[in-house]
Design an enzyme around this catalytic site. Sequence first.
Site, PDB file in Angstrom:
ATOM      1  N   ASP A 193      -4.619  -6.009  -7.946  1.00  0.00           N
ATOM      2  CA  ASP A 193      -4.815  -5.437  -6.623  1.00  0.00           C
ATOM      3  C   ASP A 193      -5.151  -3.962  -6.843  1.00  0.00           C
ATOM      4  O   ASP A 193      -5.092  -3.455  -7.972  1.00  0.00           O
ATOM      5  CB  ASP A 193      -3.551  -5.604  -5.774  1.00  0.00           C
ATOM      6  CG  ASP A 193      -3.850  -5.592  -4.271  1.00  0.00           C
ATOM      7  OD1 ASP A 193      -4.940  -5.134  -3.877  1.00  0.00           O
ATOM      8  OD2 ASP A 193      -2.987  -6.034  -3.493  1.00  0.00           O
ATOM      9  N   HIS A 250       0.830  -1.198   0.000  1.00  0.00           N
ATOM     10  CA  HIS A 250       0.000   0.000   0.000  1.00  0.00           C
ATOM     11  C   HIS A 250       0.871   1.257   0.000  1.00  0.00           C
ATOM     12  O   HIS A 250       0.442   2.324  -0.434  1.00  0.00           O
ATOM     13  CB  HIS A 250      -0.913   0.031   1.229  1.00  0.00           C
ATOM     14  CG  HIS A 250      -1.991  -1.011   1.204  1.00  0.00           C
ATOM     15  ND1 HIS A 250      -1.768  -2.307   1.593  1.00  0.00           N
ATOM     16  CD2 HIS A 250      -3.296  -0.934   0.816  1.00  0.00           C
ATOM     17  CE1 HIS A 250      -2.890  -2.992   1.471  1.00  0.00           C
ATOM     18  NE2 HIS A 250      -3.830  -2.193   1.005  1.00  0.00           N
TER      19      HIS A 250
END
Length: 972
Positions: free
Chosen positions: A297, A223
């Site tokens: 993702d 992230h």
Amino acid sequence: MSKKILLIALSFISVVKAQQLDPLRAENSLEQKQWVDSIMKTMTIDEKIGQLFMMQAYSNKDKKHEKFIADMITKYHVGSLIFMKGTPEKQVVLTNRYQKLAKKVPLLIGFDGEWGLDMRLKNTYRFPWNMTLGAVQDQKLLEKLGERIGEQCKRVGIHVNFAPVVDINTNANNPIIGNRSFGEKKENVAEKSIAFTKGMQKAGVLANAKHFPGHGDTATDSHLTLPTISFTEQRIDSIELYPFKKQFDAGVASVMTAHLSIPSLEGNTSLPSSLSERVVTSLLKEKLGFLGLIFTDGLNMKGAANYSTPAEINLAAFMAGNDILLIPQDVPNTVTLFKESITKGTLTEERLDYSIEKILKAKFLLGLQSFTPIPEENLIEDLNTIEDELLHRELLKNAITLIKDTSNSIPIQNLEDKKIAYVSLGDAKGSYFVRELKNYAKVDVVSDKHLGSLIKKLKKYNLVIVGFHKSNKNPWKSYKYSNKDLVWLQEIARNKNIILDVFASPYSLLQVKTFTNIEGIVLSYQNSKLSQELSAQALFGAFPIKGKLPVSINEDFKAGEGIQTASLKRLEYTIPEAAGFSSTKLSAIDRYIDTILKQKMAPGGQILVARNGKVVYNKSFGYQTDNKRRKVKNSDLYDLASLTKILATLPVVMKLEEDKKLSIYSELDHLLPDYEKSNKDVLNIKQILSHYAQLKSWIPFYTKTLDSVTGKISKDLYRKRKSKEFGIRVARDLYLKSSYKDSIKSFIKDSDLREREGYKYSDLGYYILKDVVESKYKESLDKVVEKEFYKSLGLDRTSYKPLKKFNWKEIVPTEQDDYYRNQLLRGYVHDMGAAMQGGVGGHAGLFANANDVAKIMQMYLQDGYYGGVQYLQPETIDKFNTRYYAEVKNRRGLGFDKPQINPREKPTCGCVSEKSFGHSGFTGTYTWADPNSGILYVFLSNRVYPTMKNRKLVKSNIRTKIQRAIQEAVLN
């Protein structure tokens, strides 16, 4: 066969196998193909491109956000949404609204719900993290979990849930996977994830294996940056890819590609694996033959977003072989770039159609060819069911793991020898754990600001349970010990025998330098209320410990290890449905409680219901007295009155009979020499216990000690202060002459027998039996029963003369006595005869809470076995739970009351079996157990408050009405 022919044959076999494993193929594949073809024929390039986007939608944002999503659907033909934070009610409303806007092709709704909808949505059910589930050995439970989460997803209109995580967490420092992984063993991860997938897809929701090709051995968060996987291709193939390959064989419908730098698979180390054609197409699609949907993702994550402009990243992801772009940024420019690429020929319509066909196949498979709005009514109820908690309980019970037990102290036994303390470490609370521990034994919470002082306080204890509690808010919260906690843990362990119970990730144990002095280690994984309660139950053997460690702790404990324990058949505490009751029907008890309080049948009380050893209802109600100053607590003690007969005197008599120190046919003149040549000399134990000995029902001994003129206590027989001559304490500041005990014995011995034979309930037999017990043991009854039964049973809330052990505030008052002792009776037995024996009577005098009463009754139900100890043999229980005078309409067993024979009698509801047994007490107490149904019922109250003239409880038969309600609550 030529080499060329062989290659063609192998190729054909491979194609056939791939077709058989196409997870997007519907059973009615011909109809599926016709629908897909018909839609594709009418789609424009813009509409096709729009199908590739799964936009991020929220149900907790403002109208501006909702308009943005609506525009994405209407203007850019976005084909999928992934809902993030919000509420299920709002999400359903928005889903229906957005689906209405997607006129030609309904939206594919995605969600990130690894442990259920709670991962994103408020007011929904939270199931355990994957690391917890990694300890479970029953894969069917994982399948049930997957199915239930799938059902919940479907209920709110979700079509694909981005779960399970199939990353093998081989790096303890992984900041983003960790608790989200099933563990470090590839076989365990594969088995768990396949079971989960099977369940979820059975419910009609697509599962998603993530994060391909494996995010488990990273020390950075994708992230925030691009993590690097530096392993060889061979290592990745044998470890990281193992669960993915197994998932593909099992039919997982979709995969999520990870943002990783993997030099051995992709030469461009700055190119995320999600954007790599070598990883997505060459490896995933061609080498591994995966035919399902491929999602990236989140493309807003820094692991991908740092690579280039949003539009270029989106195109690169699609060109790499992904089908759906998850959370794409800058859709308008992306659409423009895609169309330019098609014009230039760098992107072909064939490539576009390949993914569109797969997406439409998935939508048909999910029933989206005929979308109907999602019902909005009863949504929260549907998402939070009894079945959810039942499943959650089973998962946690099966996860609890014992990894060290050098002193064989788990489950905890020999309670008579234990002095137990609890010490809390960590920065979260363990109150539910402590509360549950106290259901089994006396456990003292010991704390101090200074280590030295704490060690001093712990000196008197021989077992210390150390609970390490960390936040259960989410799986990323820190699980680490503070330096202080580590020092304190080692110092406590150096000085005491300890059990360490870890309510956090097993990786927390990596900080512990040595386990040498820690005798027992239990992993409970999470610090939820339910986890704490169940772990306490497991420590005391309410159910077996079955879990196995999902990850290794250095060289000390290896993944897959776990010590299995057996159940000690102590009471388990659960919900009604776990024991075959209906919660709704059992709630009828609450209505009876309201009646008791409104009609002032008693100021308050306790009710406990169990079945097959599972306590499903254990509540206190009302106040200790009608002044309503102190609410009744589950730990409060009540005067049990005649329950003393079967909870104190009877078990000791049974043991004496079993040990052949007497028999049920033993006559009094052989047991007590004083009874030789009396009118009671040939009375035997069987007659006495059956209330068939022609004894008077009672003798009001106390009236013989009252002044005949004033009606007050005789000054010759009582004093306000204790002395050798006046040593029998009958109440506060009131002592009876010590010699009067002998007078009571004489009164009983010399009393007349009833002329008529037959049943007559009598307390006098238990005065006699008390003498028998004390003559055999050469000790007082209270000490005998404590030593033989109570201590090892864990009855720390049961006692004669309770003021010697408990604070007066914990003891519920009985009567405001205005006829004998002239004071409020709190902690002093209500029965006058028992009081005149110093509070220890064979017929009365015992105080306890409902939970402790249940332990003894459960021991009887379990044929004399409880907590790992065979207190009495099954044949002994049967012998005493038998009617010997039924032919003359005597319903009584030996000590035990039994169901009515005469319809006019109402000892029970009339709805229990003939094998059932129990007793009632004058103060408003009652307990009953039924071996046929397994049901155990305890009712405690002080209905004699303010005076025993209050007979409303007795006249109403409300105790047996509650018994009937319990019976009627049993599920068929």
